[in-house]
Design a protein around this motif. Structure first.
Motif, mmCIF file in Angstrom:
data_model
loop_
_atom_site.group_PDB
_atom_site.id
_atom_site.type_symbol
_atom_site.label_atom_id
_atom_site.label_comp_id
_atom_site.label_asym_id
_atom_site.label_seq_id
_atom_site.Cartn_x
_atom_site.Cartn_y
_atom_site.Cartn_z
ATOM 1 N N SER A 4 -25.036 51.520 52.577
ATOM 2 C CA SER A 4 -24.172 51.595 51.401
ATOM 3 C C SER A 4 -22.729 51.341 51.811
ATOM 4 O O SER A 4 -22.313 51.712 52.906
ATOM 5 C CB SER A 4 -24.307 52.960 50.730
ATOM 6 N N SER A 5 -21.961 50.702 50.934
ATOM 7 C CA SER A 5 -20.587 50.347 51.292
ATOM 8 C C SER A 5 -19.537 51.284 50.686
ATOM 9 O O SER A 5 -18.363 51.173 51.007
ATOM 10 C CB SER A 5 -20.291 48.910 50.874
ATOM 11 N N ASP A 6 -19.962 52.207 49.841
ATOM 12 C CA ASP A 6 -19.039 53.187 49.272
ATOM 13 C C ASP A 6 -18.688 54.214 50.349
ATOM 14 O O ASP A 6 -19.572 54.812 50.953
ATOM 15 C CB ASP A 6 -19.684 53.868 48.072
ATOM 16 N N GLU A 7 -17.409 54.427 50.577
ATOM 17 C CA GLU A 7 -16.998 55.345 51.641
ATOM 18 C C GLU A 7 -17.307 56.808 51.339
ATOM 19 O O GLU A 7 -17.238 57.658 52.225
ATOM 20 C CB GLU A 7 -15.513 55.186 51.929
ATOM 21 N N LYS A 8 -17.714 57.120 50.101
ATOM 22 C CA LYS A 8 -18.009 58.506 49.729
ATOM 23 C C LYS A 8 -19.468 58.893 49.981
ATOM 24 O O LYS A 8 -19.815 60.061 49.904
ATOM 25 C CB LYS A 8 -17.670 58.726 48.257
ATOM 26 N N VAL A 9 -20.323 57.911 50.232
ATOM 27 C CA VAL A 9 -21.744 58.195 50.479
ATOM 28 C C VAL A 9 -22.194 57.461 51.734
ATOM 29 O O VAL A 9 -21.610 56.460 52.119
ATOM 30 C CB VAL A 9 -22.642 57.773 49.283
ATOM 31 N N CYS A 10 -23.250 57.975 52.349
ATOM 32 C CA CYS A 10 -23.811 57.334 53.537
ATOM 33 C C CYS A 10 -25.322 57.238 53.366
ATOM 34 O O CYS A 10 -26.042 58.217 53.570
ATOM 35 C CB CYS A 10 -23.446 58.117 54.794
ATOM 36 N N VAL A 11 -25.792 56.059 52.948
ATOM 37 C CA VAL A 11 -27.208 55.806 52.729
ATOM 38 C C VAL A 11 -27.593 54.584 53.550
ATOM 39 O O VAL A 11 -26.889 53.574 53.546
ATOM 40 C CB VAL A 11 -27.513 55.575 51.230
ATOM 41 N N ALA A 50 -23.704 49.376 46.272
ATOM 42 C CA ALA A 50 -22.529 49.934 46.947
ATOM 43 C C ALA A 50 -22.585 51.453 47.032
ATOM 44 O O ALA A 50 -22.230 52.039 48.057
ATOM 45 C CB ALA A 50 -21.257 49.498 46.231
ATOM 46 N N ASP A 51 -23.079 52.106 45.967
ATOM 47 C CA ASP A 51 -23.132 53.570 45.961
ATOM 48 C C ASP A 51 -24.434 54.123 46.544
ATOM 49 O O ASP A 51 -24.650 55.320 46.579
ATOM 50 C CB ASP A 51 -22.899 54.121 44.563
#
Length: 74
Positions: A4-11, A50-51
């Protein structure tokens, strides 16, 4: 492999040992692992939104693109 590319999540999505299968690891939820049986043939490519909530996959046969919820595999 897809991350995932959203800095708030790590998937993280990776191929599973079984042909046509993948698994998603959500590091924000105590490393929750969700397995997916995506296709009958080998997976050619996959991409997380992204998320990290949607996983898109395509097989080597190339006739379908499938979308899955990373929360429950549906």
């Amino acid at each position: 492999v897809s991350l995932s590319s959203d800095e708030k999540v790590c998937v993280l999505a990776i191929l599973d040992e079984t042909e046509g299968s993948a698994k998603v690891i959500n590091f924000d939820k105590e490393k929750a692992v969700v397995p997916f049986k995506c296709h009958n043939n080998a997976i050619a490519c996959m991409k997380l939104s992204a998320d990290g909530t949607i996983l898109a996959t395509a097989s080597t046969k190339g006739t379908l693109i499938r979308l899955f919820s990373t929360a429950d595999g549906k």
